[in-house]
Design an enzyme around this catalytic site. Structure first.
Site, PDB file in Angstrom:
ATOM      1  N   SER A 160     -28.577  76.312 -44.863  1.00 45.25           N
ATOM      2  CA  SER A 160     -29.176  75.230 -44.080  1.00 45.25           C
ATOM      3  C   SER A 160     -28.234  74.817 -42.943  1.00 45.25           C
ATOM      4  CB  SER A 160     -29.491  74.063 -45.015  1.00 45.25           C
ATOM      5  OG  SER A 160     -30.332  73.149 -44.374  1.00 45.25           O
ATOM      6  N   HIS A 190     -36.843  75.706 -49.163  1.00 48.18           N
ATOM      7  CA  HIS A 190     -35.530  75.450 -48.595  1.00 48.18           C
ATOM      8  C   HIS A 190     -34.487  75.107 -49.660  1.00 48.18           C
ATOM      9  CE1 HIS A 190     -32.885  74.808 -45.291  1.00 48.18           C
ATOM     10  NE2 HIS A 190     -32.503  73.659 -45.808  1.00 48.18           N
ATOM     11  N   ASP A 207     -39.696  78.907 -47.035  1.00 48.82           N
ATOM     12  CA  ASP A 207     -39.074  77.799 -46.298  1.00 48.82           C
ATOM     13  C   ASP A 207     -40.022  77.285 -45.216  1.00 48.82           C
ATOM     14  OD1 ASP A 207     -37.301  76.185 -44.651  1.00 48.82           O
ATOM     15  OD2 ASP A 207     -35.637  77.219 -45.618  1.00 48.82           O
TER      16      ASP A 207
END
Lengths: 370, 370
Positions: free
Chosen positions: B162, B345, B316
């Protein structure tokens, strides 16, 4: 005669608040913008969640003529935040819904601002006190409209997008004998969990605006911050990642991302009544045809007798392709036709002409089948 | 000696607010919860956006020993809302990052609560006045840490998830000669537009809480409504539709949807400092390696010399598979390895052991390549 003598107590015995307190004046909900439409009174509607909606009026528009056999009717309920007006682009001699052949009925949802809604209902049932409506309440009201008003016993087609698809599913499960063909577009028979979470964020976006005042705001456009937040959430979940990465919003003529966010999404939502939106959102949240079969979704879907085209939008982020696909497998006479668009859930607006063309073709094909 | 005599004017000539007004006491940001860690002072950091971050301190943790050749170092920056502590599950003798072989450095982001952050910085630079940080500011600070503190000239591997992936990309574009291998997981080199919109909704969720008081709240947990809204948004976009429809949240032991939403998502975010989160969110929003090449993303990606495993999470919703794929095509020595998980995610947390196993295998494989 005095006003008192004019009262019809059977319909509305409300000596207090309803006569001294007013509804919200919002020019957005007018014949000028959403008309022409008529209203059909169905009286007091006992709601699924237990309360009673008094003096329920269903706004509706029709195109074409009902034939003598009364077998050319199409019902086309609308989506969240829209009215029947938003569906008219699919109607016309060169459109899939041809009024020279079909009698097309566009009912307005309870709570959408034209039918009985939070903003046009007086206290003690208006605004935040408007009762919780279920998709099945709308479908039962529409059933009254088409049977009582028009004497229709069988619908050639029921179709709709998003909450219109939810209503379509409720129709074909609740009244399986009454619908010949159905096209639920970008929607599911049971609202997916992620869609429920999305609805929660939408409701919270509005309610968290201090000007919402627990639902008792006084001016029609008092809750702009909340509505902007609500619009922003839709710009995220109602579109798709690809729409933004490929800048496909340019095709209809938006000149920048900000132009698109402001003049598409804010333009769409800001004129609306917050309680009306919340009324529809709560309906959307709880939509589930398995309420007809004690929670057994497969059993509900197997009841369907209509020929069904299940048409998800490929990139839809809450009525996802895989959810639509799963349901479609249990519908006896059905086909899955995913709509290839980067507009995600908002594909039905036909912002990309190819999307509309694809949908047009499928509906035309469905209408031609026997 | 008086306090005045003790002052070091070169570092902090702040005779007013900084001595009389206090920071926010938040027990969440402590050695007890996120330690053990150390801090490295890099002095005044001139920020990309123009302001100066005074007395910048980068918290960090290390595992293993730096060898004599200083060629066994791995840098593992962390994601939004986390600290280095959250990365440690990947470190151990039976884990992909083996401290008996590698010297693993876990730097903490500016703004994450352990490094210099809004909540631990005094006025006039703390809370809502904390300057805007750019991902490149973090990477430049980390560069100082590894070169000044450890004398490392080349990193065997940079990896992260991320915002950790955003930092990884900034590293391999900004310092292409310094990184041998890289694994950006669940992140992109340029933040996708939908991810920007998501960040906007996160920031707004917090700021719209009246208790946020424009960023000048006084108590650490004053902004719970805003943080709950923020958590809810993450439960929608940080997971996937399938996680919910398949109830895969049951696998780690959550007993109901509400249990999952409360005891995973709220539990995660509620203890955190709102301004710290906003500081990181703004960084996330603007992350873009093409700031190194005058906005030319392809040119930036082509500069990369590291062997790169691009590892998106299949479902995601904001660092989408297709965005990662598009970027990967322009990275000279790269492979695409999508992680098949319904956790979207949040796949890297290893809530499903299969996800962690998949990631473990890929990192082990990457470390073995020459």
């Amino acid at each position: 005669m005095t006003e008192k003598n004019n009262k019809k107590p059977a319909e509305a015995p409300s000596p207090g608040a309803s006569r001294t307190m007013s509804t919200i004046e919002n020019k957005y909900y007018s014949q000028q913008i959403h008309g022409p439409y008529e209203k059909h009174s169905i009286g007091n509607l006992k709601l699924k969640e237990g309360k009673t909606l008094r003096n329920t009026k269903i706004a509706y528009t029709t195109f074409g003529e009902l034939n003598n056999k009364k077998d050319n009717a199409i019902l086309f309920p609308h989506m969240y935040s829209g009215t029947s007006k938003d569906m008219e682009m699919y109607i016309g001699e060169n459109q899939p819904l041809d009024p020279t052949k079909y009698f097309i009925i566009l009912p307005n949802q309870i709570g959408n601002g034209l039918s009985t809604s939070p903003h046009n209902t007086k206290p003690p049932n208006g605004q935040a006190d408007f009762p919780q409506i279920n998709i099945s309440d709308d479908v039962r009201a529409q059933h009254k409209l088409i049977t009582e008003k028009f004497g229709i016993e069988k619908l050639e087609l029921v179709l709709g997008w998003s909450m219109g698809a939810q209503q379509t599913y409720e129709w074909i499960v609740r009244y399986p004998e009454m619908v010949k063909k159905a096209a639920p577009i970008g929607g599911t028979a049971k609202n997916p969990v992620i869609s429920k979470i999305f609805v929660d964020t939408l409701i919270d976006a509005i309610q968290s605006d201090p000007n919402y005042r627990h639902g008792y705001y006084k001016k029609p456009h008092a809750v702009q911050q909340g509505l902007k937040r609500h619009a922003k959430l839709f710009s995220m979940m109602g579109a798709s990642s690809k729409l933004y990465s490929q800048k496909d919003w340019k095709k209809p003529g938006f000149t920048s991302l900000n132009d698109f966010l402001t003049n598409f999404w804010n333009e769409w939502f800001l004129p609306m009544d917050p309680n009306n939106l919340i009324c529809m959102a709560k309906k959307w949240r709880e939509a589930d045809v398995s309420q007809n079969t004690n929670g057994d979704l497969k059993k509900a879907l197997k009841r369907i007798k209509a020929k069904v085209y299940v048409m998800p939008f490929e990139e839809d982020m809450f009525f996802t392709l895989d959810q639509c696909e799963k349901e479609e497998k249990h519908i006896p006479n059905s086909e899955l036709h995913p709509i290839p668009t980067t507009w995600g859930h908002f594909g039905m607006l036909g912002m990309d002409p190819n999307d509309k063309k694809y949908i047009n073709n499928k509906i035309q094909k469905l209408l031609k089948t026997n």
